[in-house]
Structures are given as structure tokens and as C-alpha cells.
Design an enzyme around this catalytic site. Structure first.
Site, PDB file in Angstrom:
ATOM      1  N   GLU A 108       8.985 -40.087  12.524  1.00 52.37           N
ATOM      2  CA  GLU A 108       9.247 -41.354  13.523  1.00 52.37           C
ATOM      3  C   GLU A 108       9.894 -42.459  12.950  1.00 52.37           C
ATOM      4  O   GLU A 108       9.759 -43.495  12.876  1.00 52.37           O
ATOM      5  CB  GLU A 108       7.963 -41.905  13.842  1.00 52.37           C
TER       6      GLU A 108
ATOM      7  N   GLU B  98       3.047 -31.465  17.844  1.00 54.18           N
ATOM      8  CA  GLU B  98       1.920 -32.501  18.699  1.00 54.18           C
ATOM      9  C   GLU B  98       1.798 -32.077  19.931  1.00 54.18           C
ATOM     10  O   GLU B  98       1.582 -33.128  20.600  1.00 54.18           O
ATOM     11  CB  GLU B  98       2.028 -33.939  18.067  1.00 54.18           C
TER      12      GLU B  98
ATOM     13  N   ASP C 189       9.881 -36.451  14.842  1.00 54.97           N
ATOM     14  CA  ASP C 189       9.624 -37.311  15.940  1.00 54.97           C
ATOM     15  C   ASP C 189       9.198 -37.141  17.166  1.00 54.97           C
ATOM     16  O   ASP C 189       9.165 -35.966  17.485  1.00 54.97           O
ATOM     17  CB  ASP C 189      11.046 -38.117  15.996  1.00 54.97           C
TER      18      ASP C 189
END
Length: 379
Positions: A178, A296, A234
Site C-alpha cells: 500500500e 486479499e 496494493d
């Protein structure tokens, strides 16, 4: 932590879980009665875990349906230190490594360098004052980053053998996570984190340099060739603007010779997210010739959770996994962010995962398998 050879992780032939006589119904199939889901896809299938996911029924579901695991919190920077700022290892990381080794699963590391869940003292002088971008303070932060990465590598190699050996299940690390800003106010696209504030963009290059040295050289099996795949990761990569800033950084890193191997897409998406946006994100990374992973994945239904929304969720997962199968050649893995709805960080947004709280298969599960679903609800 005995020497248990790891099982093969990528199936060359893809078999569907048990056939059913009729369309699936919510709550109708116990996860432990179904054939392994990871055998239904042509890439390793993962999920994030905490302690409760590795014991009892959840632990049985984990080893049955997934071939890879990620620590939801146990391998983040803060997890390795005590209150006295000492590196003491992570009991949670130990549990993950032992479980993976015992069950022939892979471990995907999350995360070495991140702006969040990192001890505040990383970015402070001994008197508690914030580090600046002075040469002296920059050297302090470089040293802390290097020491952290090498300490993690040593801990995981001393406990389970060199990376790339038959006994060590770790196969990848998210080196940085991120680092891209959500907006366009900065020409370089970078998040103005404490890492950036002190070191500038150099911190990303350094993180990959230190990780490559630690995991693929110093603590690697001598016969292994780069056994740990190094990721940048990210969220929001399904959005074209953020993805452009993300891949521009990737290209700068490669141009400077950073040992970056692969690109991660979190894909915390919603039922309104166009499937074409996921496809475009994977296309753009594949065009760079890099490996990539879905790291994710979760897809809430929205609230209230209704039968039509659960059916629509099944179709979303079906269509997303059709896209993932089309990109199997470049996919390192696909991982869900949790195993059941009750354990998800997005549960308040509505039932985001494949299994109910009681570990029964939802339409989402059967969408991943890609079998016939009930008729799609009207728009």
C-alpha cells in the site's frame, strides 16, 4: 518443527468438487463433506488465518480446501517485537509455519514494510522525536529496515530450514504494501507515509534489496534459485487511475534494477465492481511480463443479506474466477481474505466469503467451482 516434505501445490489436472443432483442451496453442504476447492482451480488457492482458523473445524476446513495460507496479522511488522523494542519472534508466525509444514501447504508472507501496524519507534529518535529526512536520520531508518527484514528471515530459516528447502513452507513475501496514494495530488503517485517522509521513494528499492539478500541469498538453500518470490502489493488496482500510478512505480523500480518479482492485487471489491475491471488489472500486469497474485479477495453482498444478493454473489465469484483461470499462466496464487463470513473484516458489509459462519458452502463456493447456479435474479 520436524522435517516434513511439502506436497506439490499446483495441480496439472483440475477436478471439480463433488457433483450435486440439484442447484446448491445456502447452508446445504458441510464444507468437510465437499471435495477440496483448491483442486478445482489451476493455481494455488489461499486464505488469511489467525489462531482460531488453524484449530478445530476451521483447521480441518483450512487444510482441506486451501493450499496456501497468509497470516492476517501474525507476520506484520509489529508482531515481531515486545514493548521493550526487542525482536522476539512471533508466536503466531510459528503457528502458521508449523501448520503449513505439517499439512503440505505454502506460506505467503504479509508484510515486511508497511505504513500501518509498524511500531511507532521505528520512526523516532531515542528521545521519541520524529525522525527527519536528514542524512543521519535516514541512516537510522535504513538500518532499522534492514535489521527487521534480516531478523525475520533468520527466525524463519533457523526454525524451518533454509528457504527453498523441503522443510520450509515459505514461498513469497509482500515486501512493501500500500505505497500508492489514493489521489493524484503527488506527481510520483506515492503515499506520503513515514517511510516516504524520511527516505523518499528510495525506501521501496531498499526494501526489495534487503529482502532479496536475506531470503534469496543469505538464508536460502544453496541449491535453490530465488526460492522466495518478492511482491509489491496494493488495493484499488481495479481502478484504472490508481493502477496506472502503481504500475508506473513498478516500471521505475525495474528500471533501477530493484529485485521485484511480482505484483499483488488485493481486490477488496463489491458486487457493483465490473468484472472487466479485474480482467484489465490482470491484463496490464501480464503485459509487463511479471507474475501476479490476487492477495486479499472478498466480495460483500451489501446489507441486508438477501437470497437474491447471495445468488448474485455466486455469479460474481463465478465470473471473477473465469477471469482468473484465463490468467492462470501469470498467477502465482489467488487468496481470500478470510475463510467464513463471521471471521471477515468486512462482515458488516454483508457475507463476503465462500462459507457461512457454520462452514456450509454458499453460492459463492459453487461460483468458484463454476457449476450451474440458480437463475440470476432480475437487476
Amino acid at each position: 518443527m520436524g522435517a516434513i516434505p511439502l506436497a506439490a501445490t499446483a495441480a496439472s489436472a483440475v477436478a471439480a468438487p463433488k457433483a450435486r443432483a440439484s442447484s446448491p442451496s445456502i447452508g446445504g453442504e458441510d464444507a468437510l463433506t465437499l471435495d477440496p476447492l483448491h483442486e478445482a482451480v489451476p493455481f494455488p488457492l489461499g486464505t488469511c488465518v489467525e489462531h482460531q482458523d488453524m484449530i478445530g473445524v476451521p483447521g480441518k476446513v483450512l487444510s482441506r480446501h486451501f493450499s496456501q495460507m497468509t497470516g492476517e496479522n501474525y507476520t506484520k511488522p509489529y508482531a515481531w517485537y515486545n514493548d521493550a523494542k526487542q525482536f522476539v519472534g512471533s508466536a503466531g508466525a510459528t503457528e502458521i509455519m508449523d501448520y503449513a509444514q505439517a499439512h503440505g501447504m505454502r506460506v505467503y508472507g504479509h508484510v515486511l514494510v508497511w505504513h500501518a501496524q509498524t511500531p511507532a519507534w521505528f520512526f523516532q529518535n531515542d528521545d521519541g522525536a520524529p525522525l527527519t529526512n536528514s542524512p543521519a536520520d535516514q541512516e537510522i531508518l535504513r538500518g532499522r529496515m534492514r535489521t527487521h527484514i534480516f531478523s525475520v528471515a533468520r527466525y524463519l530459516a533457523m526454525g524451518w530450514g533454509p528457504f527453498g528447502s523441503d522443510t520450509n513452507p515459505l514461498v513469497a513475501w509482500e515486501v512493501v504494501n500500500e505505497v500508492i496514494d489514493n489521489g493524484t495530488s503527488h506527481a510520483d503517485g506515492m503515499r506520503r507515509s513515514d517511510w516516504y517522509r524520511v527516505l523518499g521513494e528510495e525506501f521501496v528499492d531498499l526494501a526489495f534489496e534487503y529482502a532479496d539478500r536475506a531470503f534469496n541469498k543469505v538464508y536460502a538453500d544453496r541449491s535453490a534459485d530465488r526460492p522466495v518470490t518478492l511482491f509489491i502489493n496494493d488495493y484499488g488496482t481495479e481502478n484504472a487511475g490508481k493502477r496506472a500510478r502503481y504500475l508506473a512505480l513498478v516500471e521505475r523500480l525495474r528500471g533501477r534494477g530493484a529485485p521485484l518479482d511480482a505484483v499483488g492485487h488485493q481486490f477488496h471489491v463489491n458486487l457493483t465492481t465490473p468484472i472487466a475491471a479485474l480482467d484489465a488489472a490482470l491484463d496490464d500486469v501480464a503485459a509487463l511480463g511479471l507474475e501476479q497474485a490476487v492477495t486479499e479477495l472478498d466480495v460483500p453482498t451489501g446489507v441486508p443479506v438477501t437470497q437474491p444478493r447471495l445468488v448474485e454473489q455466486g455469479y460474481f465469484y463465478r465470473d471473477a474466477f473465469r477471469v482468473f483461470r484465463e490468467h492462470a499462466d501469470s498467477l502465482f496464487s489467488v487468496s481470500f481474505w478470510g475463510m467464513n463470513d463471521g471471521g471477515s473484516w468486512r462482515r458488516e458489509s454483508g457475507a463476503p466469503l465462500l462459507f457461512t459462519d457454520e462452514f456450509t458452502a454458499k453460492y459463492a463456493f459453487w461460483g468458484v467451482v463454476d457449476v450451474e447456479l440458480p437463475p440470476r435474479p432480475p437487476s
